[in-house]
Design an enzyme around this catalytic site. Structure first.
Site, mmCIF file in Angstrom:
data_model
loop_
_atom_site.group_PDB
_atom_site.id
_atom_site.type_symbol
_atom_site.label_atom_id
_atom_site.label_comp_id
_atom_site.label_asym_id
_atom_site.label_seq_id
_atom_site.Cartn_x
_atom_site.Cartn_y
_atom_site.Cartn_z
ATOM 1 N N HIS A 1 0.722 -1.342 0.061
ATOM 2 C CA HIS A 1 0.000 -0.057 -0.091
ATOM 3 C C HIS A 1 0.822 1.239 0.036
ATOM 4 O O HIS A 1 0.695 2.084 -0.779
ATOM 5 C CB HIS A 1 -0.977 0.003 1.202
ATOM 6 C CG HIS A 1 -1.937 -1.074 1.361
ATOM 7 N ND1 HIS A 1 -3.159 -1.318 0.746
ATOM 8 C CD2 HIS A 1 -1.803 -2.146 2.114
ATOM 9 C CE1 HIS A 1 -3.550 -2.329 0.781
ATOM 10 N NE2 HIS A 1 -3.030 -2.892 1.908
HETATM 11 O O1 RIB Z 1 -4.137 -0.002 5.174
HETATM 12 C C1 RIB Z 1 -3.064 -0.135 4.748
HETATM 13 C C2 RIB Z 1 -2.002 0.834 5.533
HETATM 14 O O2 RIB Z 1 -2.206 0.368 7.121
HETATM 15 C C3 RIB Z 1 -0.528 0.952 5.429
HETATM 16 O O3 RIB Z 1 -0.196 2.093 5.601
HETATM 17 C C4 RIB Z 1 -0.084 -0.166 6.387
HETATM 18 O O4 RIB Z 1 1.242 -0.017 6.570
HETATM 19 C C5 RIB Z 1 -0.858 0.163 7.566
HETATM 20 O O5 RIB Z 1 -0.328 1.049 8.342
#
Ligand code: RIB
Ligand code: CA
Length: 308
Positions: A235
């Site tokens: 992500h």
């Molecule tokens: O939902 C994904 C996010 O939440 C990313 O930033 C992952 O590292 C967690 O922090």
């Protein structure tokens, strides 16, 4: 072209690690600080992981320890996704560096206010540190170019059926940030769930990406947000891709509000009809589409940069 000065506010976190390593290697970005927050795992661990990454990459980037708990809610870490350390899967050498002897909120404020250029905040954890900074030091707003944040979603969550992890864990902080008036670009699950990295890319990075490539592939083998065989959701790296390759993305200005209570607390709500009627004004640049093929090629190229 002069590199863009950025500060990461981060909870490493395996996908955070990929984002940070890419940003360190990319000549178009100048990482000024790793400000850490408790989210994926406790802040003691996320701070240690940020120190590990700076030391592993052998770069002179300061690390500051920030908030361990959200403003109002109880933190719900997710070691089941990133491992107990927050970066399970690679045997890092012992850390010799120490964090700054000031809180991350003060460290961010000091760097922003002393910078000649406006700083971009890349928020890839909860928004707790940034919200407190905006309340304590509102003068920083004039010196912030943009907040690029991985968080939220246009539809569907990953922590419950509607809320994404970073916003879910501290909706009150996100509410303060989204209402701050600072230009915000939101990379939600509606785009980061579709920017996938597969075993083919991991093999290429392992073969041609040097030490950093080998390290990140080991971490991705242990990361439990998808899988290399089915496609892994890195992500936070998508937020970096947006900054250096905006051509790979489509965006749309939308009104985005944060639900603060009830079972949907932590949901980012975009009221399309109210926008069409003019009842609600757009306040967030929402990233709506990604060129999946272009993104995966970019991801490999970034890790192989300077290694061949
Ligand atoms: O939902 C994904 C996010 O939440 C990313 O930033 C992952 O590292 C967690 O922090
Ligand atoms: Ca993160």
């Amino acid at each position: 072209m002069k590199a863009r000065p950025i500060i990461f506010d981060t909870d490493p976190g395996i996908d955070d690690a990929a984002a940070i390593v890419i940003a360190i290697k990319d000549p178009d970005l100048d990482v000024k600080l790793l400000s850490t927050v408790g989210a994926n795992v406790e802040v003691e661990k996320t701070c240690m992981n940020a120190l590990r990454l700076a030391e592993f990459m052998d770069v002179d980037i300061p690390v500051a320890k920030g908030c361990g708990e959200p403003l109002m809610r109880k933190l719900r870490p997710c070691p089941e996704v990133h491992g107990v350390t927050g970066m399970d899967g690679y045997d890092f050498p012992p850390v010799t560096r120490k964090p700054l002897d000031k809180h991350a909120v003060v460290a961010m404020r000091d760097i922003i206010m002393s910078s000649e250029e406006k700083i971009t905040l890349v928020v890839i954890g909860t928004h707790t540190n940034v919200a407190i900074m905006l309340k304590m030091y509102p003068e920083v707003k004039e010196k912030i170019e943009e907040i690029v944040t991985m968080g939220g979603a246009l539809a569907g969550g990953n922590t419950n059926s509607t809320a994404e992890f970073n916003i879910y864990n501290d909706p009150h902080a996100a509410d303060i940030v989204f209402k701050s008036g600072i230009p915000i670009t939101m990379l939600g699950l509606n785009v980061t769930n579709y920017a996938l990295i597969y075993r083919k890319e991991a093999e290429a990075i392992k073969a041609r990406g040097g030490k950093a490539g080998e390290m990140i592939c080991s971490l991705l083998e242990h990361y439990r947000s998808g899988s290399l065989d089915a496609g892994v959701r890195v992500h936070d790296a998508v937020a970096v891709a947006y900054m250096v390759r905006p051509d790979l993305f489509k965006t749309e200005m939308m009104p985005v509000e944060i639900a603060l209570d009830g079972p949907a607390a932590g949901t980012t709500v975009s009221d399309f009809r109210a926008m069409e009627s003019g009842e609600k004004k757009p306040n967030v640049k929402v990233v709506t589409e990604v060129d999946q093929e272009g993104y995966t090629q970019w991801f490999v190229d970034e890790f192989c940069r300077g290694e061949e």
